[in-house]
Design a protein around this motif. Sequence first.
Motif, PDB file in Angstrom:
ATOM      1  N   LYS A  32      29.358  39.168  31.322  1.00  0.00           N
ATOM      2  CA  LYS A  32      28.672  38.641  32.503  1.00  0.00           C
ATOM      3  C   LYS A  32      29.582  37.842  33.423  1.00  0.00           C
ATOM      4  N   LYS A 112      26.714  33.559  31.870  1.00  0.00           N
ATOM      5  CA  LYS A 112      27.504  33.946  33.047  1.00  0.00           C
ATOM      6  C   LYS A 112      28.499  32.831  33.359  1.00  0.00           C
ATOM      7  N   SER A 233      25.545  32.081  39.157  1.00  0.00           N
ATOM      8  CA  SER A 233      24.294  32.840  39.116  1.00  0.00           C
ATOM      9  C   SER A 233      24.034  33.479  40.469  1.00  0.00           C
ATOM     10  N   ASP A 239      18.626  29.219  36.874  1.00  0.00           N
ATOM     11  CA  ASP A 239      19.310  30.180  36.006  1.00  0.00           C
ATOM     12  C   ASP A 239      20.737  29.711  35.731  1.00  0.00           C
ATOM     13  N   ALA A 240      21.410  29.232  36.767  1.00  0.00           N
ATOM     14  CA  ALA A 240      22.777  28.730  36.602  1.00  0.00           C
ATOM     15  C   ALA A 240      22.805  27.515  35.680  1.00  0.00           C
ATOM     16  N   ASP A 243      22.341  28.473  31.960  1.00  0.00           N
ATOM     17  CA  ASP A 243      23.563  28.996  31.358  1.00  0.00           C
ATOM     18  C   ASP A 243      24.601  27.893  31.164  1.00  0.00           C
TER      19      ASP A 243
END
Length: 752
Positions: A32, A112, A233, A239-240, A243
Amino acid sequence: MKSLVKRENLSEKKGSNKSGVTGSLYVTAGEKCKAIGWQDGLFRDFGHHLEDEMGGIWVHPIKIADAFWLSIDGQFYKADEYETLPYGNIFRYNLPCGVNIKRFQFSPDEVKGLAIKYIFENATKEKKRLELKFITRFDLLPVWFSKENGILDFEDSACFDEANQVIVAKDQGHDWYGLMGCNFNIDAGCVTITKEHIGHCETVGKGVCASITKTIELAPHGEQTITFYLVGSYIDKNDALEDFHRLKKDEKALLENKIRRYQAIKSRTDLKTDEEDFDQVFEWIKYNTDWLVADCGKYGRGLTAGIPEYPWWFGCDNSYSIQGLLALGEFELAKQTIMLLKNYSEKINGNGRIVHEITTNGMIPNPGNSQETGHFITAVYNYWRWTGDVDLVKDVYDYCVKGIDWLLNEMDEDRDLLPSGYGIIEIEGMNVELIDTAVYTCQALFCIYEMSKALGKENKYYLETAHKLKKIINTRLWDEKEGLFVDAVGTPRQIIERIDILLKRSKESHNITITEEYKAYLDNLKEQLSTLPADEELPFIINKNWVINIPMETRIADTDKALIALKTMRSEDFVGKYGVYLSGFMHKHIMTISTGVQAVAEGRYKCVNHSLELLKRMCSTFSMVLPGSISEMSPDYGCFTQAWTVYAMMVPVVECFAGICPAAHNNKLTIEPCVPDAWSKMSLTNIRVGSARIDFTFSRQKDREIYSVTSTGTLDIDFIPAGSYREIKVNGLAHEGHIRFGAGTTVIELVK
């Protein structure tokens, strides 16, 4: 696990793709996230597709940063040593003040992002105080070919999120984020955010710089470790952050997961021969291939073509690479890549045509060259025979049927069974009836016939047409005088037009230089063509490109013609120091695919000594640019890691030397070994065929050969000796007739 080190001249090649050389680059690869920088530990702009933007940190389909740097007391240092690990990278620095630094970085497959760990070691008897500044130049922008589709790059901004202990960068026109944090508490006063360039060098783009400052003290002979994290992201900030926190919290476990996965990669289809150097290259090509896997969420997961310039998905490249994946037992990746190509092709074309390339945000720059459709159908068939997965065949069969119809109708207006259009060699104007398209169409017809039978839809038209086309290839497309298959079929008018285009491009481009000998050949060919009927189709040899090996690679060539052509193509006209030239007329460029196709072709007709010799030429380029990898263009330029190299190495070794010929869809396996004379021993262990595992070992002792085959599962195995022997023993007992066995270990002794 093995690692490979480069200690000197870490950035001696300072060119870029503009001059055909990628330089001494490296990749830190996760599925990713990928970081692409220079082996001296620094980052510099380079790149062709996105000019000066192909390096940095990528979370496909976006780039999140151009670079990161660590300044120490206001100075930037180059690494004294670089080391490639299968799962990461190590840089070593020896500072003038007596402090040594080891920098290790890796990208987990689950998040990611990227972890960058610095280990500071005081090699003196004095206490050391260092002021560190970790700087990231964020540059959030989309993958190549986005601008043409209205996806634009905007200015970036950044802020410090104290609650989450992270610097957050954002593209102002999209929900694209880049995050930077570390494993220690960040005080807001230690953070700098600026649009100015404060790193080692300026980089292009609309980015923003952010830094974190920290002072450390090292006791005499003391040690301290600091880790920084970069995460991105293309979805949203939450989402960032998710992770980021996972990477920070679970870094050790994520690294352990990655190491275990690479140990599993090493153990599958594990090769041991007399030549340890060859075995090492074989092993590292497995790692190289894994570096090219891209998981782009909703856009798909599959094997990309090459780093740094082709980090997206291709129809042509994967139709080769999938064959290597299958030989390595990478069934799941092969399946996902097949379905990705089929789904995008159906969405964009819908008529059976297979797309040429797909960017990691689902854009299609080229809807497909003619050769790719037949080639893809064969890849599906190969997947089926290795895995026995009939469900995938059911999923893609109707689209394959459309593909055959597209080739033999829309692309074959004169109905001579030779589809027109561009093939593998994308030379302007070369969109006539080409040898590679003809042969891969013929192969696809044989394959789709077998699939039609298995699905209860037997269509004998496919088989009948395949035999007709095979005859055409071995007659009309065979040049007896040259001892070669021709490049193309076209009218004199068409060929003259294309020769003129080729000569014009050579005159206008410094990158295309036609030799005087080749120019004389083309001028003479034009003169001959001018005396012939302008619109009567005829076969021609235009540039003796490597694709004239494809009739042998696929075994479509009649044996007598194949042996003649292979002998012709072993000459200095076709083979150079590092492998097979792209053109027999132009002794300039060599690629792993041109060498690989001829190595496979030699192996298909039991010329395994020649096959191995070609592979050794290819292997001699190992580590020339990146320790642990073979470059796309031999010896040392183009992409420093290229997917179809897995085909070039694995198919000859597994299918030709060990003779592994699976038919998992019929619960059968044929083993027809032909081990090169240079090897007195060979083993391939943990080979996947369907649900079974196969171990193959070979030893040669004076007048006898001993084979041991261990199989799990329920496969029916046929063993076919290569040549004749005066005595055959199976498990110590004299044997006559077919050698057939199943699960367990079977030892076969052949006495000459």
